[in-house]
Design an enzyme around this catalytic site. Structure first.
Site, PDB file in Angstrom:
ATOM      1  N   LYS A   1       0.390  -1.285   0.361  1.00 50.98           N
ATOM      2  CA  LYS A   1      -0.229   0.450  -0.082  1.00 50.98           C
ATOM      3  C   LYS A   1       0.547   1.517  -0.065  1.00 50.98           C
ATOM      4  CE  LYS A   1      -4.648  -1.474   1.867  1.00 50.98           C
ATOM      5  NZ  LYS A   1      -5.325  -1.317   3.081  1.00 50.98           N
TER       6      LYS A   1
ATOM      7  N   LYS B   1      -6.087 -12.807  -8.944  1.00 50.66           N
ATOM      8  CA  LYS B   1      -6.700 -13.241  -7.801  1.00 50.66           C
ATOM      9  C   LYS B   1      -7.705 -12.441  -8.624  1.00 50.66           C
ATOM     10  CE  LYS B   1      -7.944 -12.274  -3.284  1.00 50.66           C
ATOM     11  NZ  LYS B   1      -7.674 -11.997  -2.118  1.00 50.66           N
TER      12      LYS B   1
ATOM     13  N   LYS C   1     -11.190  -5.830  -6.534  1.00 52.10           N
ATOM     14  CA  LYS C   1     -11.613  -4.287  -7.231  1.00 52.10           C
ATOM     15  C   LYS C   1     -10.496  -3.745  -7.986  1.00 52.10           C
ATOM     16  CE  LYS C   1     -10.170  -2.869  -3.306  1.00 52.10           C
ATOM     17  NZ  LYS C   1     -10.381  -1.649  -2.347  1.00 52.10           N
TER      18      LYS C   1
END
Ligand code: TRP
Length: 333
Positions: free
Chosen positions: A115, A197, A200
């Protein structure tokens, strides 16, 4: 002998645009878990603000997530459903636990590294402290079990470490939680890039099917899903990743086995197959989506659920927090 019912805790960030992967791996199982455990489900809005949010959207998404929990079968009479920021003990315990957590440990967290590279202009303290807040969430309720995806495993491990560390520094205070990981095989990949995977943050918006997608959108996304040139509906994740992923989705939503599914589509082309997968997914989501819509229109009810949940959560959380405060030497009046 009296049976001891275990406590299960899980949180979801209201900003996660949830996919059918989240549904299969997590949300769908909550209804059943309530039969066996004391369940506590939180909308983790304090975690959400570790990356910049639009305030109006965050508010709306919080309400929507609570409605989604209920639409997925969580019974607020049975389980505790609440919003994290409604229970101040989370921030309070987080502060105390910060003093039992090392900066180096937090810097090594995979999600933090990921992040902070994606939000390089906003590497705030909250982003780094995220796992400690999550530990506080879990430990406040003397949680035995935490159903989480593999991406949260490292965070759960650190919660366990912090619990043990605190228990050893004083006397046993926290239950040391165990992770409850989704069974293998139910992992859903991106429809456009089956090596990844489904999430979003998919590069191609057609790669992920969201719980909020209407039937047309679901059908369109499956129609465009990547397959191969063999035109045989067979399960082989190595050589036929796209088709195998579609089979996994089909089985997860239809309840059929791989063998049954392969048999069903024997001699049929990918066009028919994709249509069937899309229909199955869209039709199984429909009742939940309708219920979600109905609940969202009843804001007064949702707010009463939140208020009641916050009340019940607060009582449990306070009990743990005051034990902690006593042990660390905070003056009690
Ligand atoms: N970090 C979790 C996620 O993004 C959400 C979460 C917050 C959570 N607090 C939690 C999950 C406590 C389990 C237990 O998925």
């Amino acid at each position: 002998m009296e049976e001891i019912i275990k406590t299960l805790y899980s949180g979801v960030q209201p900003t996660n645009n949830l996919t059918i992967g989240n549904y299969i791996g997590t949300l769908r199982s909550w209804r059943g878990l309530q039969e066996n455990y004391n369940c506590i489900f939180a909308a983790a809005n304090m975690h959400a603000i570790t990356v910049r949010q639009n305030p109006a959207e965050l508010r709306q998404k919080t309400l929507s997530l609570v409605a989604l929990f209920l639409a997925c079968g969580v019974n607020p009479q049975k389980s505790i459903v609440y919003v994290q920021s409604h229970v101040p003990a989370h921030a309070e315990l987080c502060w105390a636990l910060n003093t039992f957590t090392y900066v180096g440990e937090m810097e090594r967290m995979t999600q933090y590294k990921d992040k902070s590279s994606r939000h390089a202009d906003n590497i705030n303290m909250g982003l780094m402290d995220y796992p400690v807040l999550m530990a506080a969430d879990i430990l406040l309720y003397q949680t035995d079990l935490v159903p989480v995806g593999l991406d949260q495993r490292q965070h759960l491990e650190i919660a366990r470490d912090i619990a043990v560390r605190f228990n050893n520094a004083y006397t046993p205070t926290f239950t040391v939680p165990e992770g409850l990981y989704p069974k293998m095989g139910a992992k859903i990949a991106d429809l456009q890039d089956p090596a990844k995977k489904m999430s979003k943050s998919a590069e191609n918006p057609n790669g992920a099917v969201f719980l909020s997608d209407d039937k047309d959108t679901v059908m369109r996304k499956f129609k465009r899903a990547v397959t191969d040139s063999e035109n045989a509906v067979k399960y082989n994740p190595e050589s036929k990743a796209g088709v195998s992923n579609l089979l996994t989705v089909y089985c997860a939503f239809s309840g059929k086995s791989l063998e049954e599914a392969e048999k069903e589509f024997e001699g049929k082309g990918y066009g028919d197959f994709k249509l069937a997968v899309g229909e199955t997914v869209a039709d199984s989501l429909a009742p939940m989506q309708a219920e979600h819509k109905r609940l969202l229109a009843d804001k007064a009810y949702l707010e009463s659920v939140m208020a009641d949940g916050a009340d019940k959560a607060e009582k449990l959380a306070r009990k743990t927090l005051s034990k902690v405060y006593k042990k660390i030497g905070f003056y009690q009046i």
